[in-house]
Scaffold this active site. Structure first.
Site, PDB file in Angstrom:
ATOM      1  N   ALA A  43     110.257 -24.870 -53.220  1.00  0.00           N
ATOM      2  CA  ALA A  43     110.202 -26.112 -53.989  1.00  0.00           C
ATOM      3  C   ALA A  43     111.581 -26.707 -54.241  1.00  0.00           C
ATOM      4  CB  ALA A  43     109.499 -25.874 -55.327  1.00  0.00           C
ATOM      5  N   SER A  44     112.623 -26.011 -53.822  1.00  0.00           N
ATOM      6  CA  SER A  44     113.999 -26.402 -54.120  1.00  0.00           C
ATOM      7  C   SER A  44     114.557 -27.351 -53.059  1.00  0.00           C
ATOM      8  CB  SER A  44     114.875 -25.148 -54.211  1.00  0.00           C
ATOM      9  OG  SER A  44     116.244 -25.443 -54.062  1.00  0.00           O
ATOM     10  N   THR A  45     115.007 -28.498 -53.515  1.00  0.00           N
ATOM     11  CA  THR A  45     115.565 -29.500 -52.597  1.00  0.00           C
ATOM     12  C   THR A  45     116.825 -28.999 -51.903  1.00  0.00           C
ATOM     13  OG1 THR A  45     116.692 -30.475 -54.509  1.00  0.00           O
ATOM     14  CG2 THR A  45     114.624 -31.490 -53.823  1.00  0.00           C
TER      15      THR A  45
END
Length: 208
Positions: free
Chosen positions: A14-16
């Site tokens: 979920a981490s950009t």
């Protein structure tokens, strides 16, 4: 032949900024003569322990607006496709992370990891539903249904929990994070090159 040093790459789907790092790390590591150990984990429990129930980029809107603009700049600088924001953000990454933990020692882990990130941030697609993860695996020529079923077993769930506990015990508080063999921790996509230099033995100012 001398053994190459290894750098652990801890990432959250979920981490950009994990996305940016995942797209860059292989080529940079090869140039540095460093092997990468890909370490998927869930950041949510670590955030929860800090009192956050959402991404800090949502909790602090001004920080979030700057992050999305920064992603656009960085993607352009790296020659990557424009970033497309998935809806909702952050995505629920449980199914994808379970699959990655299950495949941690398989040769499909890296292409799967990249395919998940590209689905999410290059095309703005969902990775939250199990069927979305199955579709990504199937496109890689794998049996997505069988893999996700195995990844949902109690033993596989246990390995995922252990990964999170290991991350916390080693001081990881965000993603992406990079850990060298001597325990040096680097946090953030913008520290990837420094982490590789440290892993390769190139220390600034004679640091140890």
């Amino acid at each position: 032949m001398a053994r190459r040093p290894t750098l652990e790459f801890w990432y959250e789907f979920a981490s950009t900024y994990s996305y940016l790092a995942a797209m860059r790390v292989e080529a940079l590591a090869e140039a540095a003569g460093v092997d990468i150990r890909w370490r998927p984990f869930l950041l949510g429990p670590i955030f929860a322990a800090q009192g956050w129930t959402n991404s800090p980029f949502n909790i602090f809107p001004i920080k979030g607006r700057n992050m999305w603009r920064d992603l656009d700049r960085e993607a352009a600088r790296y020659g990557m496709p424009p970033v497309t924001r998935p809806n909702p953000f952050p995505q629920n990454s449980l199914s994808a992370t379970r699959a990655a933990i299950y495949g941690a020692e398989q040769d499909w882990l890296v292409p799967f990891t990249k395919a998940v990130f590209e689905t999410e941030f290059a095309r703005g697609g969902s990775i939250a539903e199990p069927h979305a993860v199955v579709a990504i695996l199937d496109k890689l020529g794998l049996d997505g249904t069988a893999i996700l079923k195995a990844a949902s077993s109690e033993s596989s769930k246990g390995r995922l929990k252990l990964a999170g506990e290991e991350a916390r015990s080693r001081g990881i508080f965000g993603a992406p994070s990079f850990l060298t063999e001597d325990g040096e921790l680097f946090w953030g996509n913008d520290r990837l090159e420094q982490a590789l230099d440290w892993a390769a033995g190139n220390r600034p100012g004679g640091m140890r």
